[in-house]
Each structure stands twice: as C-alpha cells, then as structure tokens.
Design an enzyme around this catalytic site. Structure first.
Site, short mmCIF file in Angstrom:
data_model
loop_
_atom_site.label_atom_id
_atom_site.label_comp_id
_atom_site.label_asym_id
_atom_site.label_seq_id
_atom_site.Cartn_x
_atom_site.Cartn_y
_atom_site.Cartn_z
N SER A 1 0.85 -1.19 0.00
CA SER A 1 0.00 0.00 0.00
C SER A 1 0.89 1.25 0.00
CB SER A 1 -0.97 -0.04 1.18
OG SER A 1 -1.99 0.90 1.03
N ASP B 1 -8.56 -5.09 -6.11
CA ASP B 1 -8.23 -4.10 -5.08
C ASP B 1 -9.12 -2.86 -5.24
OD1 ASP B 1 -7.05 -2.29 -3.31
OD2 ASP B 1 -5.02 -2.95 -3.79
N HIS C 1 -6.75 -5.82 -1.73
CA HIS C 1 -5.68 -4.96 -1.18
C HIS C 1 -4.82 -5.79 -0.24
CE1 HIS C 1 -3.94 -1.02 -0.75
NE2 HIS C 1 -4.02 -1.08 0.56
#
Length: 661
Positions: free
Chosen positions: A485, A572, A604
């Site tokens: 991320s 995601d 994600h």
C-alpha cells in the site's frame, strides 16, 4: 506489559535452519479466540479443509469443538459473538473487493444466515448494547454507495428497520439504548463536525468541531451504559490525544489519561457499566495503567506470569473470565483462559506451535533522528548469529531490508512480526520506521507529513538507511526497500527519486500515480476525500495537481535502474490494478526490467495463504538474487496459488523453472 528479552546464543548464520515459509505464513493452528458473553462457549478460527473457518466448543470441554462455518475459498478472518450469545457473527467479502457482508450462525441449530443480503454493499457496525442483546445497529450503503444508512438489526429474525437515512454524514455514535446520539460530518477546515442527535433529529449546527490538525487524533469514543458520560480521544489544545470524560448534562470535561510521547491507544471498560477501568499508550512498546483496583490486580497477576506482551481480547458479561493473548516476541503467539475469580490461567492454544523452538530473533525498539531533528520511533530485527553480545548491532554490516508500513496513517509496532522473522531468518537486518505522517505519536507528528509524499516522508526513510549504514548495521550496497500500500508507493519512490540508494525494491499494491489513485478510491471514502486532498494534494487546483504529479513515481519510471518486483490484486478497491499496470507498462516501454505478479482473486493484499506464500516464495528468491541472502527454493509454491506472472519471470532465480519453463 513487557518482560525483558534475553539475547539468543550466537550461532553462525549458515547453521541456523531455514524457517519454512508455510510455518510463518500458512494457516495458524488457531487464532482469534473468543469467549461467549454468557461464558458458556469458546470460539476461534482454525482450518477446515485448508480454509480458515469458525469453530465452537463448550467452555468446559474445548475438545468437543466443531466447525460451524464451511468456507471453501476465502478465509474467514474475524468473528464475534452476538451480545445475547445465541449466534456467532462474521463479515466476508468476495475476492478481496472489501464489500463486506454480515453473516450469522445460530448456535442451537447451526443455521447460517446472511444478515445483509445485498450486492456491492459494505456493512458497518454502528452500535451494540449491554441491555438490548438481541439487536445491533448497522450501517449499510446499498442505497447510496457513498453513505451508510443506519438500520436496527434483529440478530435472531434478521429483520432490518431503517433508523436514519444518511445523505451527508461519515459516521454515527449510539448509546446503550441503541439510540443515535451524534453524527459526524467532514467540514471545510479538513476536520470533522460533530452534531448532537435528540429524539432522532440531527442538530442543524455542530456542538463540537475539529480542523485538519486534529482530524486523525480526535473522535468520540462511546458512552457509559447509563448514557451520562461520553468519552473522547482528544488532541484539541494539546499534541498527543488524551482520554477525556465528558458529563453529558453539563458538558464539563475532565482528563482521565494522557502521555506526552504517545496518544492514548487502548482502553478496558466495565462490560456492564461502560466505565473506563484501564488505558494504554504505545510509544515504543505498549504500556497499560489501571484505574480500577481489581482490574489493576488482574493485570499485575498476568504480568507476573506471562513473558512479553499481552492484552485482553474477549470478556464475559460478568467480567469473571477473560481470553488473554500473549506475544513472547521470540516465540509463537498464545492465548489463555483467565478465570479472575479462581485466579487461574490456563493455556487455550498456541497459534503456530510449529514455531516453538524456531530461531526467532528479538525485535529492538529504536529512536532514530531525521535530518531536521524529528525523532522516528523504529524497530530493528537482526539475523541470527550476527549480534553475539545482544546489543542490537551486528558484529559486521549485513544486507538489510527496509520494510515500510502502509497507510500512511498507520504505524509499526513492537511484537512478533512474521515479515521481520522471515527476512531475518534469510540473513537480513530488517528495519521498520515510523516516518512522519504515522499515527500514534501525536498530531504534530502526523501533520509533519502533510503534503510531504515523496518529500520529507521519504527523507525519513533515507535518513534511517543512512543511520543503519553509519552504525554498521547495513551494508551500503545491499539495502532493499519493501512494503504494501503506502509502503509499496514508498518502494516506487525509493527506486525513482533515490535510484542509487536501494539495491532492489518490492512493491505490493502500491500506487504509482497519485492523481489516478484519488480518482478511483472506494465510493464510501468520498465523504472524507478532503482529508486526502489536504494531506496529499488537491487535484482540483493547479498547485495541488502539480504536487500530485511531482510525487507520482509513474512519471519518473525511466529513472529506475535497480530490480523491481510488483505484486497486485486484481480486485483491489483502494489501489486499483491500473496503478501497477501503469508503471509496468512505462518500464516495458523503456526496456527496464520488472517482475509483475497478479492475483485475479485478491484485493488490497493477499488474504489467501496459498497466494501469500507464493508471493513470498518469489520475493525471497528475488531478494536473494539482489542481496545474496538465503532462500527456500520456489519449488511448487506457485501451484496451489492463482499467481499470474505477467512480466519478468527471468529476473527471479528459480521462477521460470517453477513455471515449467
């Protein structure tokens, strides 16, 4: 709640056995242990046919356990008991899309029900009650994906009753009567406005407000059962967030707890009254302080019998029994059943018993200095055998992996960390840095990161690397950067903005273009998008758009000169697949080598152990290629996964062979 860690006996690194990937990243034997509110049942997550499911057993006979769910694909990752103890609840999405629906299993009949049977909907728990145990308040965004309407949910019949249609609010706070008492809405100052709700009517003007400075460090924290006291985590007029009690009738506030280095981060409240009994803050390590003498005695009892960190993860309504987690840091996580009346502590389970006796290494908390003097709380783990005297420094520099946390409005913490242990076992020093913008250390620390993506936030990471080299921890030419991320973004920044600093990088679901990232955020984030604009750059202004483009690695892809591995989930909802596709295509156009792994059934991050293990198999062999560390061969690790090697199999040792090429 800590106990000192003794340094392990020094052993030559080559003689330390490799800890199998599956031992660190496969399914745990058990996790997430809970005790039912009435104390009659124990529950936990454990594999059933290789997939994590919910198991239940009578509290007096844990051996009589049975699985009450039958997920065959995606693991169930969390569960909780209905307040009336008649059912167990869990949330689940599809393929990582984060549209979590709420499910229940009736304990008596075993019947499973979807409590929020809607498509493309994400449920939120708005309120639960000590006195109304068969109902809860839930937020559902099936009418408008941007806003969650509040419904009263009957847990036993499944009936949903609309309580509050929501056309502009980011959230709500309820009391023990399951009555909405406050609505939260973002304001033009970048913070939140807090509106009182009386008799179902939301006030026209806010009773409290925050600006951007306090937006991430100030929020209401709930009511006592009688509704007379409201708790806040509040940084207004101060730096670190304090725990504050407000008299609802008079509005008067008093400080219950504060710390000058860290925000108040946790609390224990009486299950019956809702009154705060203990609180914690977490600077380098978590520290608990009791207010209630009986709770204080219980914490002292646990402190005297458990090594390392511990905390309470489940309690009965009468508070007589607790489920306590224990993290020895250099041993596998455990859970215990604590009978406060009898004064007994009984082991419930060991999460990963196969790690017992494994060469796990201590984690060393550090305070590093950024170039402008800001203190950066950090954590270092060293390879086995590299630190004979246990002083937290190797006897000679070793290869290092800088692991950058996501968020960025999150933080690294002290404790057992599977990534740290895995990489240290492969021969690397592992450094995690709470760079500016991280949470938990006061609002000044967070706000120091505003509009500093790829700038001072990245400087902090470079300063940490320079510290490690200067201290003799890291070999200057053998430092990798890795993260997911925001950590994936930081990896891309590291290879584009400081192309000669890192020997290689691993970016997992990392955004490459901040402009397109902000265009594709989930719809339920839209109400708080101004926070992103204020902290990253506003794409609706020329200055903000220029700032976002300048901070986007995509536009500097031609500067990459070191190996890059990218992992991405196709579903995601936060960092769309296009973020990885874009930079891979830019590198391909410039004939710059890159390895790209795509998972069609992930979002994600990689929830399925087979997918996670497959990516880590690729990662450790990629790092071994770049840094020279040890690795477990890829072997057949990819076969049970859905990994698609889109690009660059030839750049990772053993990957082409693993694919049968």
């Amino acid at each position: 709640m800590t106990a000192s860690q003794s340094a392990p006996a020094a052993r030559p690194a080559a003689s330390v056995p490799l800890i199998p990937r599956a031992t660190l990243f496969g399914n745990p034997t058990r996790s997430g242990g809970q005790i039912s509110p009435d104390g009659q049942w124990l529950s936990w997550l454990a594999p059933k046919d290789g997939v994590m499911n919910i198991w239940v057993a009578p509290a007096g006979n844990p051996d009589a356990a049975k699985a009450i769910t039958a997920s065959t694909d995606r693991p169930i990752r969390q569960h909780f008991w209905a307040p009336d103890a008649r059912s167990v609840l869990y949330v689940q999405d599809k393929g990582g899309d984060e549209n979590f629906l709420l499910y229940s299993i009736d304990i008596a009949s075993g019947a499973e029900r979807t409590l929020t049977p809607f498509e493309k909907t994400r449920v939120q728990i708005v309120g639960t009650s000590e006195t109304i145990r068969d109902k809860i308040l839930v937020g559902i965004n099936n009418r408008d994906p941007q806003y969650h309407d509040v419904h009263l949910l009957d847990l036993n019949t499944g009936e949903l009753t609309l309580v509050q249609q929501n056309d502009s609010y980011a959230g709500f706070l309820a009391d023990d009567n399951l009555k909405l008492r406050m609505a939260l809405r973002p304001n033009a100052a970048g913070g939140q406005d807090f509106f009182a709700i009386e008799n179902g009517k939301i006030a026209d003007t806010p009773t409290e407000s925050t600006t951007l400075d306090d937006a991430l460090t100030t929020s209401p924290a709930g009511f006592t059962t009688d509704g007379r006291t409201m708790y806040w985590i509040d940084s207004r007029g101060r730096n670190t967030a304090a725990l504050i009690a407000q008299d609802v009738a008079t509005g008067q506030k008093r400080i219950i707890a504060e710390n000058d280095k860290a925000d108040i981060s946790g609390a224990l409240s009486d299950p019956r009254t809702g009154e705060i009994e203990a609180y914690s803050f977490n600077y380098l390590k978590p520290e608990w302080t009791a207010i209630d003498p009986e709770v204080g005695a219980s914490l002292d009892f646990l402190r005297s019998r458990l090594e390392g960190e511990f905390g309470v993860q489940s309690r009965t309504n009468d508070d007589a029994k607790w489920i306590v987690w224990n993290d020895p840091v250099t041993g596998p996580l455990k859970a215990y059943l604590y009978d406060r009346t009898a004064g007994t502590l009984t082991e419930f389970y060991t999460a990963r018993p196969e790690l017992a006796g494994a060469p796990l290494q201590p984690m060393h908390p550090l305070e590093l200095k950024a170039r402008d003097g800001l203190t950066l709380p950090s954590y270092l783990t060293l390879p086995a055998g590299s630190d004979p005297n246990g002083d937290g420094r190797p006897d000679r520099p070793v290869p290092m992996v800088l692991v950058v946390h996501g968020g960025p409005w999150a933080r690294d913490t002290y404790g057992f960390d599977s990534e740290h242990q895995w990489l240290a076992n492969r021969g690397y020093a592992v450094l995690s840095v709470n760079f500016r913008g991280s949470t938990g250390f006061g609002k000044d620390f967070i706000n120091a990161g505003n509009l500093q993506w790829s700038k001072k936030m990245h400087d902090d990471l470079i300063d940490a690397v320079n510290w490690a080299v200067a201290e003799g921890v890291a070999d200057k030419d053998k430092v990798a950067i890795m993260g997911g991320s925001y950590g994936g973004y930081a990896t891309l920044v590291g290879l584009t903005s400081t192309p000669d600093t890192f020997a290689c990088g691993v970016s997992i679901v990392g955004p490459s273009n901040l402009e397109t990232l902000l265009k594709t955020i989930p719809p339920y984030w839209v109400p708080i998008v101004s926070q992103f604009h204020n902290r990253m750059g506003n794409p609706n202004t020329p200055e903000g758009l220029a700032l976002l483009k300048e901070a986007s690695p995509l536009y500097k892809a031609d500067r990459i000169v070191r190996p890059l591995l990218i992992g991405q989930g196709a579903n995601d909802p936060r960092v769309a697949q296009a973020e990885s596709d874009q930079i891979v295509e830019a590198m391909r156009a410039k004939n710059i080598p890159v390895t790209y792994v795509l998972y069609p059934d992930e979002g994600h991050g990689f929830a399925k152990p087979a997918n996670n293990i497959a990516f880590n198999a690729i990662t450790e062999n990629f790092l071994g290629t770049c840094l020279g560390g040890r690795s477990e061969p890829i072997g057949d690790a990819l076969q049970p996964s859905t990994a698609q090697i889109v690009e660059g199999a030839e750049y990772v040792r053993g990957l082409r062979e693993a694919l049968g090429g």
